[in-house]
Enzyme design. Structure first.
Site, PDB file in Angstrom:
ATOM      1  N   ARG A  19       9.146 -14.733   1.282  1.00  4.98           N
ATOM      2  CA  ARG A  19       8.719 -13.996   0.073  1.00  4.98           C
ATOM      3  C   ARG A  19       7.210 -13.869  -0.042  1.00  4.98           C
ATOM      4  O   ARG A  19       6.667 -13.735  -1.135  1.00  4.98           O
ATOM      5  CB  ARG A  19       9.292 -14.641  -1.188  1.00  4.98           C
ATOM      6  CG  ARG A  19      10.801 -14.674  -1.191  1.00  4.98           C
ATOM      7  CD  ARG A  19      11.363 -14.678  -2.586  1.00  4.98           C
ATOM      8  NE  ARG A  19      12.804 -14.522  -2.534  1.00  4.98           N
ATOM      9  CZ  ARG A  19      13.649 -15.545  -2.357  1.00  4.98           C
ATOM     10  NH1 ARG A  19      13.198 -16.765  -2.256  1.00  4.98           N
ATOM     11  NH2 ARG A  19      14.945 -15.311  -2.312  1.00  4.98           N
ATOM     12  N   ASN A  45      -6.094  10.694   1.538  1.00  2.00           N
ATOM     13  CA  ASN A  45      -5.115  11.441   2.340  1.00  2.00           C
ATOM     14  C   ASN A  45      -5.643  12.809   2.748  1.00  2.00           C
ATOM     15  O   ASN A  45      -4.886  13.650   3.231  1.00  2.00           O
ATOM     16  CB  ASN A  45      -3.809  11.606   1.557  1.00  2.00           C
ATOM     17  CG  ASN A  45      -3.148  10.275   1.290  1.00  2.00           C
ATOM     18  OD1 ASN A  45      -3.185   9.390   2.130  1.00  2.00           O
ATOM     19  ND2 ASN A  45      -2.571  10.114   0.107  1.00  2.00           N
ATOM     20  N   GLU A  93     -11.438   9.726  11.184  1.00  2.00           N
ATOM     21  CA  GLU A  93     -11.268   9.084   9.871  1.00  2.00           C
ATOM     22  C   GLU A  93     -12.640   8.762   9.254  1.00  2.00           C
ATOM     23  O   GLU A  93     -12.797   8.780   8.034  1.00  2.00           O
ATOM     24  CB  GLU A  93     -10.427   7.801   9.988  1.00  2.00           C
ATOM     25  CG  GLU A  93      -8.999   8.024  10.478  1.00  2.00           C
ATOM     26  CD  GLU A  93      -8.006   8.431   9.377  1.00  2.00           C
ATOM     27  OE1 GLU A  93      -8.421   8.635   8.219  1.00  2.00           O
ATOM     28  OE2 GLU A  93      -6.802   8.539   9.698  1.00  2.00           O
ATOM     29  N   GLU A 122      -2.416   3.787  -5.409  1.00  2.00           N
ATOM     30  CA  GLU A 122      -2.440   5.238  -5.198  1.00  2.00           C
ATOM     31  C   GLU A 122      -1.849   6.032  -6.359  1.00  2.00           C
ATOM     32  O   GLU A 122      -0.981   6.878  -6.173  1.00  2.00           O
ATOM     33  CB  GLU A 122      -1.742   5.597  -3.883  1.00  2.00           C
ATOM     34  CG  GLU A 122      -2.177   6.959  -3.355  1.00  2.00           C
ATOM     35  CD  GLU A 122      -1.719   7.214  -1.933  1.00  2.00           C
ATOM     36  OE1 GLU A 122      -2.020   6.392  -1.058  1.00  2.00           O
ATOM     37  OE2 GLU A 122      -1.059   8.242  -1.717  1.00  2.00           O
ATOM     38  N   HIS A 157      -2.731  10.087  15.679  1.00  2.00           N
ATOM     39  CA  HIS A 157      -2.851  10.225  14.224  1.00  2.00           C
ATOM     40  C   HIS A 157      -4.238  10.765  13.822  1.00  2.00           C
ATOM     41  O   HIS A 157      -4.352  11.719  13.053  1.00  2.00           O
ATOM     42  CB  HIS A 157      -2.585   8.863  13.575  1.00  2.00           C
ATOM     43  CG  HIS A 157      -2.776   8.858  12.094  1.00  2.00           C
ATOM     44  ND1 HIS A 157      -1.918   9.512  11.224  1.00  2.00           N
ATOM     45  CD2 HIS A 157      -3.741   8.298  11.312  1.00  2.00           C
ATOM     46  CE1 HIS A 157      -2.345   9.345   9.987  1.00  2.00           C
ATOM     47  NE2 HIS A 157      -3.453   8.606  10.009  1.00  2.00           N
ATOM     48  N   ARG A 159      -7.077   7.200  -5.021  1.00  2.00           N
ATOM     49  CA  ARG A 159      -6.761   6.784  -3.647  1.00  2.00           C
ATOM     50  C   ARG A 159      -6.133   7.925  -2.853  1.00  2.00           C
ATOM     51  O   ARG A 159      -6.249   7.973  -1.627  1.00  2.00           O
ATOM     52  CB  ARG A 159      -5.861   5.530  -3.653  1.00  2.00           C
ATOM     53  CG  ARG A 159      -5.653   4.947  -2.265  1.00  2.00           C
ATOM     54  CD  ARG A 159      -5.100   3.533  -2.259  1.00  2.00           C
ATOM     55  NE  ARG A 159      -4.951   3.070  -0.881  1.00  2.00           N
ATOM     56  CZ  ARG A 159      -4.638   1.849  -0.519  1.00  2.00           C
ATOM     57  NH1 ARG A 159      -4.447   0.920  -1.431  1.00  2.00           N
ATOM     58  NH2 ARG A 159      -4.513   1.512   0.756  1.00  2.00           N
ATOM     59  N   LYS A 196      -2.071  -1.404   2.607  1.00  2.00           N
ATOM     60  CA  LYS A 196      -0.821  -0.667   2.850  1.00  2.00           C
ATOM     61  C   LYS A 196      -0.207  -1.240   4.113  1.00  2.00           C
ATOM     62  O   LYS A 196      -0.847  -1.263   5.167  1.00  2.00           O
ATOM     63  CB  LYS A 196      -1.104   0.823   3.055  1.00  2.00           C
ATOM     64  CG  LYS A 196      -1.249   1.608   1.783  1.00  2.00           C
ATOM     65  CD  LYS A 196      -1.211   3.091   2.114  1.00  2.00           C
ATOM     66  CE  LYS A 196      -1.500   3.929   0.889  1.00  2.00           C
ATOM     67  NZ  LYS A 196      -1.612   5.364   1.243  1.00  2.00           N
ATOM     68  N   HIS A 244      -4.366  14.773   5.677  1.00  2.00           N
ATOM     69  CA  HIS A 244      -3.134  14.102   6.103  1.00  2.00           C
ATOM     70  C   HIS A 244      -1.875  14.940   5.894  1.00  2.00           C
ATOM     71  O   HIS A 244      -0.913  14.772   6.630  1.00  2.00           O
ATOM     72  CB  HIS A 244      -2.990  12.751   5.410  1.00  2.00           C
ATOM     73  CG  HIS A 244      -3.879  11.687   5.991  1.00  2.00           C
ATOM     74  ND1 HIS A 244      -5.256  11.782   6.000  1.00  2.00           N
ATOM     75  CD2 HIS A 244      -3.607  10.509   6.612  1.00  2.00           C
ATOM     76  CE1 HIS A 244      -5.777  10.706   6.586  1.00  2.00           C
ATOM     77  NE2 HIS A 244      -4.792   9.922   6.967  1.00  2.00           N
ATOM     78  N   HIS A 293       0.104  15.466   8.978  1.00  2.00           N
ATOM     79  CA  HIS A 293       1.427  14.859   9.049  1.00  2.00           C
ATOM     80  C   HIS A 293       2.451  15.880   9.571  1.00  2.00           C
ATOM     81  O   HIS A 293       3.345  15.539  10.359  1.00  2.00           O
ATOM     82  CB  HIS A 293       1.806  14.370   7.646  1.00  2.00           C
ATOM     83  CG  HIS A 293       3.024  13.512   7.620  1.00  2.00           C
ATOM     84  ND1 HIS A 293       4.265  14.004   7.316  1.00  2.00           N
ATOM     85  CD2 HIS A 293       3.201  12.208   7.882  1.00  2.00           C
ATOM     86  CE1 HIS A 293       5.146  13.039   7.393  1.00  2.00           C
ATOM     87  NE2 HIS A 293       4.525  11.929   7.729  1.00  2.00           N
ATOM     88  N   LYS A 333     -13.779   2.887   1.289  1.00  2.00           N
ATOM     89  CA  LYS A 333     -12.352   2.600   1.119  1.00  2.00           C
ATOM     90  C   LYS A 333     -12.176   1.451   0.128  1.00  2.00           C
ATOM     91  O   LYS A 333     -11.313   1.494  -0.751  1.00  2.00           O
ATOM     92  CB  LYS A 333     -11.698   2.270   2.470  1.00  2.00           C
ATOM     93  CG  LYS A 333     -10.215   1.973   2.293  1.00  2.00           C
ATOM     94  CD  LYS A 333      -9.324   2.495   3.360  1.00  2.00           C
ATOM     95  CE  LYS A 333      -7.861   2.296   2.989  1.00  2.00           C
ATOM     96  NZ  LYS A 333      -6.942   2.475   4.078  1.00  2.00           N
TER      97      LYS A 333
END
Ligand SMILES: NC(=O)c1ccc[n+]([C@@H]2O[C@H](COP(=O)([O-])OP(=O)(O)OC[C@H]3O[C@@H](n4cnc5c(N)ncnc54)[C@H](O)[C@@H]3O)[C@@H](O)[C@H]2O)c1
Length: 370
Positions: free
Chosen positions: A125, A249, A189, A241, A270, A245, A147, A252, A256, A231
């Site tokens: 946990r 993206n 990036e 987000e 990526h 935030r 993330k 992206h 994507h 960041k």
């Protein structure tokens, strides 16, 4: 040596943590990690390629600090982020005999970082973990912000958790063994940060980008620090987000769609997809009169000059039907009620969220790109 290391903090209250940037941090990892341990036991998770270059140094450093360590190695590559590999990884870590006070150490690129972070979030946990990112992409992006996640057949990163590391050690010396194509993908990036929030940084990159990618120590450190600072700042104000935030993206949603088409494979990395996505976002915004054409041309020019692909034809995707791209974009995690959200530029250094992108205009635009 001390002067070569820079520090910054991600301000998230009692979940806040430091990011250290500079060369040879792996050699001092034991010393940095020791004060964070509740139990002198860590499990290093890495991939076979990274292990060849960096694992011995990390083990030596942990041993020198009196920390007991075990290692679990994964095969390199995006395929490692699936449920099967995750299940095996979780069982291998448990088989070591971990307790709540055991720390995981992610040594590798974004794949290792995402999977190890998710293991840390879920095993017993929740146990602590440290990120030691070894790709440029991971140093400027994926290791910071918490993330974590794995892929499923239904899409990428669909299982995951927001779970912050206790420390990030971005050892810039590890980048010397990184293939140039991977380095450039990470550089895309870095450019993103300039484009969304810092025009001066972008202007500096236009002059210094080549030195950054040649791994000249001072420019490289400045590029990584500036990216991490931005960041960290965005994550501190919007960890989950719900607002700003989303600007991270940028590039992206288009990217994507291209990655989905190429199967998230080595065909298109990526960072390369993000670079192309940023170009498409600028072009679409220019066509819609939201940004000056000259700004869009500047972005094209810089990415071109650095050797990143800026045209679909350069990556074998010319003539991809607009409807196909839109269908991929509609499956993005950021879709709400079937509406496509785009992050678009107002100018270099400023971006905004467009919640309900006009589909007709988008289709016309995408039909014309090559
Ligand atoms: N969590 C986040 O916020 C976030 C953000 C962006 C991307 N990501 C994820 O990151 C992943 C991509 O990360 P990546 O680009 O680092 O890919 P990666 O982890 O697959 O690394 C790329 C390749 O470089 C090799 N490598 C790593 N470090 C090396 C080194 N120092 N020397 C030689 N080879 C080395 C790896 O073995 C791998 O083959 C994707 O899964 C993406 O979803 C996550």
């Amino acid at each position: 040596m001390a002067g070569e290391i820079e520090k910054l903090r991600v301000e998230l209250g009692d979940r806040g943590y430091e990011i250290l940037v500079g060369p040879r941090l792996i050699e001092s990892a034991g010393r940095e990690i020791l004060p964070l341990l509740r139990r002198r036991q860590v499990v290093i998770v890495s991939d076979e390629t990274v292990a060849r270059h960096c694992l011995a140094k990390l083990r030596d450093s942990l041993s020198a600090a009196g920390i007991v360590h075990h290692t679990v190695l994964l095969p390199p590559g995006e395929e490692t982020k699936d449920l099967d590999h995750f299940g095996r990884l979780a069982e291998q870590i448990l088989a070591v005999g971990i307790e709540r006070g055991t720390m995981l150490v992610a040594l590798g690129g974004g794949v290792v970082g995402d999977v190890t972070g998710f293991a840390a979030a879920t095993l017993l946990r929740g146990i602590d973990f440290v990120q030691i990112p070894t790709t440029l992409l991971a140093q400027v992006d994926s290791s910071v912000g918490g993330k974590t996640g794995i892929n499923t057949r239904m899409g990428k990163n669909l299982i995951g958790a927001f779970y912050q590391p206790r420390l990030v050690l971005a050892d810039t010396a590890t980048l010397t063994t990184l293939p140039h194509r991977e380095l450039l993908a990470g550089y895309a990036e870095i450019v993103k940060y300039g484009l969304i929030r810092d025009a001066e940084f972008f202007t500096w990159l236009e002059a210094a980008g080549r030195s950054v990618c040649d791994l000249a120590p001072a420019p490289l450190r400045r590029a990584v620090m500036t990216s991490c600072a931005m960041k960290a700042d965005i994550v501190a104000s919007d960890e989950r987000e719900e607002g700003d935030r989303a600007l991270l993206n940028f590039g992206h949603t288009f990217g994507h769609a291209l990655e989905t088409e190429t199967g998230f494979s080595a065909w298109l990395l990526h960072g390369e997809a993000v670079g192309l996505g940023m170009v498409l976002a600028f072009d679409f915004a220019a066509r819609s009169g939201l940004v000056a054409v000259a700004e869009s041309e500047r972005v094209h020019h810089h990415l071109d000059e650095m050797g990143l692909p800026t045209q679909l034809s350069a990556v074998g995707l010319a003539g991809m039907p607009a409807d196909c791209l839109i269908a991929h974009m509609s499956k993005d995690k950021k879709v709400r009620d079937g509406r496509i959200t785009l992050i678009l530029p107002r100018r270099i250094g400023e971006a905004f969220v467009m919640k309900d992108a006009p589909l007709g205009e988008l289709r016309d635009f995408l039909s014309g790109v090559a």
